[in-house]
Every structure is written in structure tokens, then in C-alpha cells.
Motif scaffolding. Structure first.
Motif, PDB file in Angstrom:
ATOM      1  N   LYS A 123       0.831  -1.198   0.000  1.00  0.00           N
ATOM      2  CA  LYS A 123       0.000   0.000   0.000  1.00  0.00           C
ATOM      3  C   LYS A 123       0.872   1.258   0.000  1.00  0.00           C
ATOM      4  O   LYS A 123       2.015   1.226   0.456  1.00  0.00           O
ATOM      5  N   PRO A 124       0.317   2.379  -0.485  1.00  0.00           N
ATOM      6  CA  PRO A 124       1.048   3.652  -0.430  1.00  0.00           C
ATOM      7  C   PRO A 124       1.457   3.978   1.006  1.00  0.00           C
ATOM      8  O   PRO A 124       0.686   3.776   1.945  1.00  0.00           O
ATOM      9  N   GLY A 125       2.674   4.459   1.145  1.00  0.00           N
ATOM     10  CA  GLY A 125       3.220   4.781   2.465  1.00  0.00           C
ATOM     11  C   GLY A 125       4.075   3.680   3.055  1.00  0.00           C
ATOM     12  O   GLY A 125       4.808   3.906   4.012  1.00  0.00           O
ATOM     13  N   ASP A 126       3.993   2.457   2.515  1.00  0.00           N
ATOM     14  CA  ASP A 126       4.820   1.347   2.999  1.00  0.00           C
ATOM     15  C   ASP A 126       6.285   1.585   2.632  1.00  0.00           C
ATOM     16  O   ASP A 126       6.598   2.171   1.589  1.00  0.00           O
ATOM     17  N   GLN A 127       7.168   1.128   3.496  1.00  0.00           N
ATOM     18  CA  GLN A 127       8.603   1.142   3.210  1.00  0.00           C
ATOM     19  C   GLN A 127       8.968  -0.245   2.690  1.00  0.00           C
ATOM     20  O   GLN A 127       8.645  -1.253   3.321  1.00  0.00           O
ATOM     21  N   VAL A 128       9.620  -0.286   1.552  1.00  0.00           N
ATOM     22  CA  VAL A 128      10.036  -1.549   0.945  1.00  0.00           C
ATOM     23  C   VAL A 128      11.534  -1.499   0.656  1.00  0.00           C
ATOM     24  O   VAL A 128      12.146  -0.428   0.655  1.00  0.00           O
ATOM     25  N   THR A 129      12.097  -2.655   0.409  1.00  0.00           N
ATOM     26  CA  THR A 129      13.520  -2.770   0.079  1.00  0.00           C
ATOM     27  C   THR A 129      13.653  -3.204  -1.372  1.00  0.00           C
ATOM     28  O   THR A 129      12.968  -4.134  -1.815  1.00  0.00           O
ATOM     29  N   VAL A 130      14.539  -2.542  -2.098  1.00  0.00           N
ATOM     30  CA  VAL A 130      14.780  -2.900  -3.496  1.00  0.00           C
ATOM     31  C   VAL A 130      15.663  -4.143  -3.520  1.00  0.00           C
ATOM     32  O   VAL A 130      16.789  -4.137  -3.000  1.00  0.00           O
ATOM     33  N   MET A 131      15.149  -5.201  -4.104  1.00  0.00           N
ATOM     34  CA  MET A 131      15.899  -6.451  -4.175  1.00  0.00           C
ATOM     35  C   MET A 131      16.765  -6.504  -5.433  1.00  0.00           C
ATOM     36  O   MET A 131      17.876  -7.010  -5.403  1.00  0.00           O
ATOM     37  N   ARG A 132      16.228  -5.974  -6.539  1.00  0.00           N
ATOM     38  CA  ARG A 132      16.991  -5.903  -7.783  1.00  0.00           C
ATOM     39  C   ARG A 132      16.291  -4.916  -8.709  1.00  0.00           C
ATOM     40  O   ARG A 132      15.156  -4.524  -8.470  1.00  0.00           O
ATOM     41  N   ILE A 133      16.976  -4.565  -9.758  1.00  0.00           N
ATOM     42  CA  ILE A 133      16.393  -3.714 -10.789  1.00  0.00           C
ATOM     43  C   ILE A 133      16.261  -4.566 -12.038  1.00  0.00           C
ATOM     44  O   ILE A 133      17.229  -5.176 -12.495  1.00  0.00           O
TER      45      ILE A 133
END
Length: 144
Positions: A123-133
Motif C-alpha cells: 500500500k502507499p506509504g509502505d517502506q520496501v527494500t529494493v531487491m533488484r532492478i
């Protein structure tokens, strides 16, 4: 031509040639030639004594100074650039992320995003981690 001037020209030539190699070897020899120029100018020693000064100072610089300089100049791992630098960074979800749509704000830029696991929804506002591009899409994951 005085011997001190010849040694000085040699020192400058070696230092100039170092610019082309970047290995610090010729610079150390240039330091030895500069020391020989100094002793030749100050003491007026014979050429063989100047050669001995050149040899001793050059070897000392190569053995003692060069390794320390190389460690200092080449310390650390090379900085990551491009997409490798973005992997592992935190991003803010701007638009709901599903298997087929979504956006995150990553390092001040807006990226298209999709979840690492296809069934996840963020959902908007969640913090996520970039695993790959993946191309121009950030593949993200949120730890619970």
C-alpha cells in the motif's frame, strides 16, 4: 653541464613519466634522482657517490614509501554505481504495488515497481527494500 642539473632533469623526467604509468615506481626513482641532485649540488661529490645516493634513496623509497602510498590510494572497494548501487536501498511506496503495477520513490526518483513475490500487494506509504532492478522496474520486498 653540472652533475646536479643532470640529476634534476632526470628527476623531473621520471616524475613526468610517472603521470603516464600511475604505478608510483618512476616517482620513487625520481625521488632518488632528486636526492642525488641535492647531494651533488651541496657536497660536490664524484658522480659515483651521486649514483650511490640515487640507488640507496630509490631503494628505500620503493621498499618503504611506495607500498604505503599504494595502500592509501587503492584502499577500499570500488564504489558501486548504476543499478547495483540501488539494490538493497529502502524505497517509499507511492502507488499501490501489485504484480502488474505500482510506483516507488527511490533515491529521490520515481520508479515503476513490482513485488518480488507476485501475490504480494503493498500500500502507499509502505517502506520496501529494493531487491533488484529489472530493466526500468524496481523489484521490491517488504519484510513483515
Amino acid at each position: 653541464m653540472p652533475a646536479a642539473l643532470i640529476w634534476l632533469i632526470a628527476a623531473l623526467g621520471l616524475a613526468g613519466a610517472e603521470v603516464l604509468t600511475g604505478d608510483l615506481f618512476l616517482l620513487m626513482l625520481g625521488g632518488g634522482a632528486l636526492a642525488a641532485a641535492g647531494t651533488s649540488a651541496l657536497f660536490g661529490w664524484p658522480i659515483w657517490a651521486d649514483g650511490a645516493v640515487f640507488l640507496v634513496v630509490s631503494v628505500l623509497l620503493l621498499v618503504l614509501v611506495r607500498p604505503a602510498l599504494r595502500r592509501r590510494l587503492q584502499s577500499g572497494e570500488p564504489a558501486e554505481t548504476g543499478i547495483e548501487a540501488l539494490e538493497g536501498k529502502s524505497a517509499l511506496v507511492l502507488d499501490q504495488i501489485t504484480a502488474h503495477q505500482g510506483q516507488v520513490k527511490l533515491e529521490g526518483e520515481i520508479w515503476t515497481a513490482r513485488p518480488l513475490n507476485g501475490g504480494d500487494v503493498y500500500k502507499p506509504g509502505d517502506q520496501v527494500t529494493v531487491m533488484r532492478i529489472d530493466g526500468a522496474t524496481a523489484v521490491v520486498w517488504k519484510s513483515d
